[in-house]
Design an enzyme around this catalytic site. Structure first.
Site, PDB file in Angstrom:
ATOM      1  CE  LYS A 285      -4.183  -1.665   2.326  1.00  0.00           C
ATOM      2  NZ  LYS A 285      -5.041  -1.553   3.520  1.00  0.00           N
ATOM      3  CD  GLU A 371     -20.034  -5.650   6.313  1.00  0.00           C
ATOM      4  OE1 GLU A 371     -19.295  -4.683   6.037  1.00  0.00           O
ATOM      5  OE2 GLU A 371     -20.051  -6.722   5.659  1.00  0.00           O
ATOM      6  NE  ARG A 399     -21.102  -6.415   2.585  1.00  0.00           N
ATOM      7  CZ  ARG A 399     -20.322  -6.545   1.509  1.00  0.00           C
ATOM      8  NH1 ARG A 399     -20.185  -5.538   0.667  1.00  0.00           N
ATOM      9  NH2 ARG A 399     -19.680  -7.658   1.269  1.00  0.00           N
TER      10      ARG A 399
END
Length: 647
Positions: A285, A371, A399
């Site tokens: 990253k 979730e 979700r």
């Protein structure tokens, strides 16, 4: 101050076809140019930086090797798609990223033919790619589907559900696992790069298939041993056994920043007869920008920043951020209540759970992008006597709706839902707006649904939720900083289903507010008062249960009742109208108007402008009231006078 930007190769590349005649050296320069363009762009616009910088070489390699847009590259989530936008005909608009009327911060079908699938919630790319691949297979059309999914997104069950059903797509499906955080593979080097190229090559694949056919004619024990030998050898060296079990031919890990390694492997996989294939690339990253490399989390999503120093430009905070108010309040309450735990789904800092985790690390759980698991995990904790707080953005809680209904509401378990990013969210646009939670929660039996009007109310609601053991309870609050109100030294336990009068108490107009539109409601009341219209403002606090006594009292003592909320149709306004209808409150001429978010997916913009577009600011409230009263430019005209004038 901004460093000088020179991008000689990128200047020649308008669309991916322009890069396919470049030499390896020119491709490396192109990657450097794209990286610099992206850094300068996000420095001006803000947005997601680190993840995009990590996939620059991968982006170049994918568009160089595959025949896009016929071959479909599907970026999971879309955080990492800025380099993709730069090389797919949108460089001239890239500095409009996340700006009003500009490019989306995520992939968007209506924006470009190179964006085959919109993405802003994670872990959907493999399922979508299988859909593209199977459609091509069934219609006997050429074209591959390439899903690029990060290791964080692979923590969601949906990714594995998809992989478990991928085999039918065959060699039309390629999955790129972008491993930039979990370190699920050993450090890459020359040996692993060589092995990746070898096992993805046509001779190896053909030899492997021949060996499989031969092994079928061996006695059963030898056949099983032969098949396990191939799997074990590559699994031991490269960690691919899990993916093999799911039906993928695994290749990797390879260095995601080395084009000399990436391109031959991608070409081998593109031309392979076997499939589906999963290529495991390891990236960093923030690659190529020192501040982002040094602080990957800090530079995941950024404000505008100084390109040279990396310093982010932030306006001085006038009030604490809502998520921090929640996290710090919950941590304090938990000091004296060992039953309180906090759960988040890969968003500890975004939800404020990081504040709680610092104080109570053993009672804080980050379950990853999962979730559904978070909600049912919380239900299990509640069933065992704990007091779980499930802190999830409104848009992400969608979700897990089945789990909210089946595992929490039906069983009446006291799970506390701290719903962040309620209402409109600005630059992230429609995909991240918290538009529907009032509607989808307040329709459920057993649920209590609250909305904080400001940060002080959020303190009280957090405490109220902690004390509520008779069933599920949710409280919602927006993105960003509070209003600057005085913070309570001691939180109050609110009476369930009871609102409060904020202004007035008698008059012609009653404004019933839910959430942070309360400040606009008060502004509107001041304007109406100046026009000679006494106005009462109530903060209902609860969408469910409604404060029926308060609503009934206001409805029977005022001529016009206006409800206002930061949610879609089916929320507070619908519940108030149902109450009024059931009890005949409108039979005597009461005028009720509901103000809510429009029935559209609103594009990204500054939050104030979004609410202006939605018609939910103070002038819109005033206009709604005056229309209900049949106001003209000079005076308020009662219905009787209007009748006389018309006669």
């Amino acid at each position: 101050m901004e460093a000088e930007l020179k991008t000689p190769i990128l200047d020649r590349v308008k669309v991916p076809a322009d890069m396919r005649g470049l030499s390896m050296g020119e491709l490396r320069q192109l990657a450097d140019d794209v990286r610099q363009e992206m850094i300068h762009t996000v420095g001006q616009t803000g947005g997601h930086l680190g993840s995009g910088l990590g996939v620059v070489e991968l982006t170049v390699a994918l568009h160089y090797v595959f025949d896009t847009p016929r071959d479909k590259v599907i970026w999971d989530v879309g955080h990492q798609a800025y380099p993709h936008k730069i090389v797919t005909g949108r460089r001239d608009r890239i500095r409009t990223l996340r700006q009003p009327g500009g490019l989306s911060g995520f992939t968007k079908r209506s924006e470009s033919e190179y964006d085959p699938f919109g993405a802003a919630h994670s872990s959907t790319s493999i399922s979508a790619a299988i859909g593209f691949a199977m459609a091509n297979k069934m219609s006997d059309q050429p074209g591959k589907a390439i899903a690029v999914i990060g290791d964080g997104s692979m923590s969601a069950g949906m990714a594995y559900e998809a992989m478990n059903n991928a085999q039918g797509a065959g060699n039309r499906l390629v999955v790129i696992l972008n491993d930039n955080d979990m370190s699920i593979a050993p450090p890459v080097g020359g040996l692993s790069a060589y092995l990746a190229r070898l096992v993805s090559s046509r001779p190896f694949l053909e030899l492997r298939e021949m060996a499989k056919k031969l092994s079928r004619h061996l006695p059963a024990p030898l056949h099983r041993a032969a098949s396990k030998t191939d799997e074990f050898a590559r699994g031991m060296v490269m960690g691919g056994t899990l993916f093999e079990e799911l039906g993928f031919y695994y290749v990797g890990p390879i260095d995601g920043h080395n084009l000399e390694q990436l391109i031959p492997v991608l070409e081998n996989v593109r031309d392979a007869a076997a499939g589906p294939c999963l290529i495991h690339v390891v990236t960093q990253k923030g690659k190529g920008y020192a501040p982002a490399e040094a602080a990957a989390d800090k530079y995941h999503g950024v404000q505008k920043f100084n390109v040279i120093t990396g310093e982010q430009v932030k306006a001085p905070a006038k009030a604490p951020a809502y998520q921090n108010v929640f996290g710090e309040t919950l941590a304090k309450i938990a000091d004296s209540d060992p039953r309180i735990v906090a759960i988040t789904a890969a968003m500890p800092s975004g939800t404020g759970v990081d504040k709680f985790a610092k104080a109570h690390p053993d009672r804080s759980f980050d379950v990853g992008i999962a979730e559904q698991h978070a909600v049912t995990f919380a239900a299990g904790l509640a069933a065992q006597g704990m007091r779980p707080f499930c802190a999830i953005y409104s848009t992400f809680l969608q979700r897990a709706y089945d789990q909210v209904v089946h595992d929490v509401a039906i069983q009446n378990l006291p799970v506390r839902f701290a719903i962040d990013r309620a209402g409109l969210v600005g630059a992230d646009g429609a995909t991240h707006a918290g538009t529907f939670d009032i509607t989808y929660l307040a329709s459920l039996p057993n649920f209590v649904v609250m909305a904080a009007a400001d940060e002080a109310e959020l303190v009280h609601m957090t405490y109220t939720a902690a004390c509520h053991d008779s069933g599920p309870i949710a409280f919602r609050y927006p993105r960003g900083n509070g209003t600057g109100v005085e913070m309570p030294a001691v939180p109050q336990k609110l009476e369930i289903g009871k609102g409060r009068i904020v202004r007035g108490g008698a008059g012609k107009i009653a404004i019933l507010s839910l959430g942070t539109r309360l400040a606009e409601a008060v502004k509107a009341a001041e304007v109406l008062e100046a026009k000679g219209l006494p106005t009462t403002v109530a903060d209902l606090r609860f969408a469910k249960p409604l404060d029926e006594d308060l609503i009934r009292r206001l409805a029977t003592t005022h001529e016009v009742v206006v409800t206002i909320e930061e949610g879609a149709i089916g929320g507070l306004g619908s519940h108030v109208l149902t109450l009024a209808s059931d009890e005949g409150l409108t039979d005597g001429g009461l005028k009720i108007r509901t103000m809510r978010l429009p029935d559209v997916f609103q594009d990204h913009d500054a939050p104030d402008k979004q609410y202006d577009t939605a018609g939910l600011n103070a002038p819109h409230i005033v206009e709604t009231v005056l229309k209900a009263l049949r106001w003209n430019d000079a005076e308020i005209v009662s219905a009787d006078i209007v009748g006389e004038v018309r006669a």
